[in-house]
Design a protein around this motif. Structure first.
Motif, PDB file in Angstrom:
ATOM      1  N   THR A  60       0.871  -1.177   0.000  1.00 34.27           N
ATOM      2  CA  THR A  60       0.000   0.000   0.000  1.00 34.27           C
ATOM      3  C   THR A  60       0.909   1.229   0.000  1.00 34.27           C
ATOM      4  O   THR A  60       2.100   1.118   0.292  1.00 34.27           O
ATOM      5  CB  THR A  60      -0.882   0.031   1.259  1.00 34.27           C
ATOM      6  N   THR A  61       0.354   2.376  -0.288  1.00 32.37           N
ATOM      7  CA  THR A  61       1.138   3.623  -0.287  1.00 32.37           C
ATOM      8  C   THR A  61       1.741   3.863   1.100  1.00 32.37           C
ATOM      9  O   THR A  61       2.896   4.281   1.226  1.00 32.37           O
ATOM     10  CB  THR A  61       0.235   4.817  -0.674  1.00 32.37           C
ATOM     11  N   ALA A  62       0.967   3.564   2.136  1.00 33.34           N
ATOM     12  CA  ALA A  62       1.446   3.756   3.515  1.00 33.34           C
ATOM     13  C   ALA A  62       2.649   2.864   3.801  1.00 33.34           C
ATOM     14  O   ALA A  62       3.627   3.291   4.421  1.00 33.34           O
ATOM     15  CB  ALA A  62       0.324   3.457   4.500  1.00 33.34           C
ATOM     16  N   GLU A  63       2.593   1.623   3.299  1.00 27.07           N
ATOM     17  CA  GLU A  63       3.700   0.681   3.504  1.00 27.07           C
ATOM     18  C   GLU A  63       4.948   1.153   2.762  1.00 27.07           C
ATOM     19  O   GLU A  63       6.062   1.030   3.269  1.00 27.07           O
ATOM     20  CB  GLU A  63       3.305  -0.722   3.014  1.00 27.07           C
ATOM     21  N   GLN A  64       4.742   1.708   1.566  1.00 26.16           N
ATOM     22  CA  GLN A  64       5.885   2.224   0.802  1.00 26.16           C
ATOM     23  C   GLN A  64       6.532   3.397   1.524  1.00 26.16           C
ATOM     24  O   GLN A  64       7.749   3.504   1.584  1.00 26.16           O
ATOM     25  CB  GLN A  64       5.424   2.639  -0.600  1.00 26.16           C
ATOM     26  N   GLN A  97      10.961   5.699   4.959  1.00 26.73           N
ATOM     27  CA  GLN A  97      11.378   6.232   6.266  1.00 26.73           C
ATOM     28  C   GLN A  97      12.428   5.337   6.916  1.00 26.73           C
ATOM     29  O   GLN A  97      13.427   5.821   7.451  1.00 26.73           O
ATOM     30  CB  GLN A  97      10.161   6.377   7.201  1.00 26.73           C
ATOM     31  N   ALA A  98      12.185   4.023   6.871  1.00 28.29           N
ATOM     32  CA  ALA A  98      13.123   3.063   7.479  1.00 28.29           C
ATOM     33  C   ALA A  98      14.497   3.171   6.832  1.00 28.29           C
ATOM     34  O   ALA A  98      15.523   3.109   7.514  1.00 28.29           O
ATOM     35  CB  ALA A  98      12.579   1.647   7.334  1.00 28.29           C
ATOM     36  N   ALA A  99      14.511   3.372   5.523  1.00 28.67           N
ATOM     37  CA  ALA A  99      15.778   3.465   4.788  1.00 28.67           C
ATOM     38  C   ALA A  99      16.563   4.699   5.211  1.00 28.67           C
ATOM     39  O   ALA A  99      17.789   4.678   5.286  1.00 28.67           O
ATOM     40  CB  ALA A  99      15.506   3.499   3.292  1.00 28.67           C
ATOM     41  N   ARG A 100      15.845   5.782   5.510  1.00 26.01           N
ATOM     42  CA  ARG A 100      16.532   7.022   5.925  1.00 26.01           C
ATOM     43  C   ARG A 100      17.277   6.817   7.240  1.00 26.01           C
ATOM     44  O   ARG A 100      18.280   7.465   7.504  1.00 26.01           O
ATOM     45  CB  ARG A 100      15.524   8.171   6.069  1.00 26.01           C
ATOM     46  N   THR A 101      16.768   5.904   8.069  1.00 32.14           N
ATOM     47  CA  THR A 101      17.426   5.601   9.339  1.00 32.14           C
ATOM     48  C   THR A 101      18.604   4.666   9.108  1.00 32.14           C
ATOM     49  O   THR A 101      19.651   4.813   9.722  1.00 32.14           O
ATOM     50  CB  THR A 101      16.410   4.914  10.304  1.00 32.14           C
ATOM     51  N   GLU A 102      18.423   3.708   8.209  1.00 29.98           N
ATOM     52  CA  GLU A 102      19.456   2.682   8.003  1.00 29.98           C
ATOM     53  C   GLU A 102      20.649   3.168   7.181  1.00 29.98           C
ATOM     54  O   GLU A 102      21.788   2.909   7.534  1.00 29.98           O
ATOM     55  CB  GLU A 102      18.841   1.459   7.305  1.00 29.98           C
ATOM     56  N   GLY A 130       5.459  -1.376  -5.186  1.00 38.03           N
ATOM     57  CA  GLY A 130       6.489  -1.280  -4.149  1.00 38.03           C
ATOM     58  C   GLY A 130       7.731  -2.109  -4.437  1.00 38.03           C
ATOM     59  O   GLY A 130       8.621  -2.210  -3.603  1.00 38.03           O
ATOM     60  N   TYR A 131       7.805  -2.704  -5.634  1.00 37.83           N
ATOM     61  CA  TYR A 131       8.958  -3.519  -6.030  1.00 37.83           C
ATOM     62  C   TYR A 131       9.282  -3.267  -7.496  1.00 37.83           C
ATOM     63  O   TYR A 131       8.402  -2.925  -8.274  1.00 37.83           O
ATOM     64  CB  TYR A 131       8.664  -5.021  -5.861  1.00 37.83           C
ATOM     65  N   ILE A 132      10.561  -3.479  -7.858  1.00 42.23           N
ATOM     66  CA  ILE A 132      10.941  -3.416  -9.269  1.00 42.23           C
ATOM     67  C   ILE A 132      11.119  -4.863  -9.728  1.00 42.23           C
ATOM     68  O   ILE A 132      11.995  -5.574  -9.220  1.00 42.23           O
ATOM     69  CB  ILE A 132      12.242  -2.609  -9.473  1.00 42.23           C
ATOM     70  N   ASP A 133      10.255  -5.298 -10.639  1.00 43.32           N
ATOM     71  CA  ASP A 133      10.368  -6.680 -11.119  1.00 43.32           C
ATOM     72  C   ASP A 133      11.241  -6.709 -12.378  1.00 43.32           C
ATOM     73  O   ASP A 133      11.743  -5.682 -12.831  1.00 43.32           O
ATOM     74  CB  ASP A 133       8.989  -7.310 -11.359  1.00 43.32           C
ATOM     75  N   MET A 134      11.416  -7.902 -12.934  1.00 38.65           N
ATOM     76  CA  MET A 134      12.333  -8.063 -14.067  1.00 38.65           C
ATOM     77  C   MET A 134      11.923  -7.226 -15.280  1.00 38.65           C
ATOM     78  O   MET A 134      12.762  -6.633 -15.955  1.00 38.65           O
ATOM     79  CB  MET A 134      12.426  -9.539 -14.453  1.00 38.65           C
ATOM     80  N   GLN A 135      10.635  -7.164 -15.551  1.00 41.18           N
ATOM     81  CA  GLN A 135      10.142  -6.421 -16.708  1.00 41.18           C
ATOM     82  C   GLN A 135      10.404  -4.919 -16.531  1.00 41.18           C
ATOM     83  O   GLN A 135      10.830  -4.232 -17.466  1.00 41.18           O
ATOM     84  CB  GLN A 135       8.635  -6.682 -16.881  1.00 41.18           C
TER      85      GLN A 135
END
Length: 205
Positions: A38-42, A47-52, A77-82
């Protein structure tokens, strides 16, 4: 009677599985693909990445967020092969199917066959430390990041990345324009040297 029909069903299933053109590894990867975010999960992921990822400035991270969202054309929320294939084609670094698999495998830490935002950031993190192996990943890192090498620490940045970061702009459109400009320049140089050669030849005739 019940046990016979159950046995019959499982044999049928086994037969169908054996006839299936999809190999077990591929079937497992397809089954393992995570469900859309969902947009909220993204947002939570960003946010988590900014901390890590402390080695990246907020400016860099914001740019990577924009790039990730751009490449994730399905918005799951993911980049797939295509999506990866399309992105690399736009960047002028097209890949074969095997090449795409190798690119994903290099950063796909949870082996789900797609690139999450955290795994996407690993591309830039490893570019700075010189750990990237695949040329396609280097193209991705060079083309999407406008890195301030001083801020990142020149020692930590790989020679490749230092050279790329100054020259490459953030958007594929600019990259296309840059490519055409280089082509134009090369053509002009060729014409110039041809003219010089003719002039030189005329002196000796």
């Amino acid at each position: 009677g019940a046990s016979t029909s159950t046995h019959g069903r499982s044999v049928g299933r086994r037969r169908r599985a054996a006839q299936s053109p999809v190999g077990p590894a591929r079937a497992a990867a397809m089954a393992a693909k995570p469900k859309p975010m969902t947009t909220a999960e993204q947002r939570k992921q960003f946010q988590a990445a900014r901390t890590e990822f402390k080695d990246m400035s907020i400016g860099e991270l914001k740019e990577h967020e924009k790039m990730f969202t751009k490449y994730d054309t399905s918005g799951d929320g993911y980049i797939d092969m295509q999506e990866l294939k399309y992105a690399l084609e736009k960047l002028g670094a097209p890949q074969t199917h095997l090449g795409l698999k190798a690119i994903i495998a290099e950063v796909d830490e949870d082996a789900d066959g797609v690139i999450s935002y955290r795994e996407f950031l690993l591309i830039f993190h490893r570019a700075k430390t010189g750990e990237l192996k695949h040329a396609g990943l280097k193209a991705l890192a060079g083309a999407t990041a406008s890195v301030d090498v001083d801020a990142a620490g020149a020692k930590g940045a790989a020679a490749f990345f230092e050279k790329k970061a100054a020259a490459v702009s953030a958007s594929p459109a600019d990259k296309d324009a840059e490519y055409h400009a280089q082509r134009k320049q090369a053509a002009a140089k060729k014409a110039e040297s041809k003219k010089n050669f003719k002039a030189l030849a005329a002196q000796f005739s």
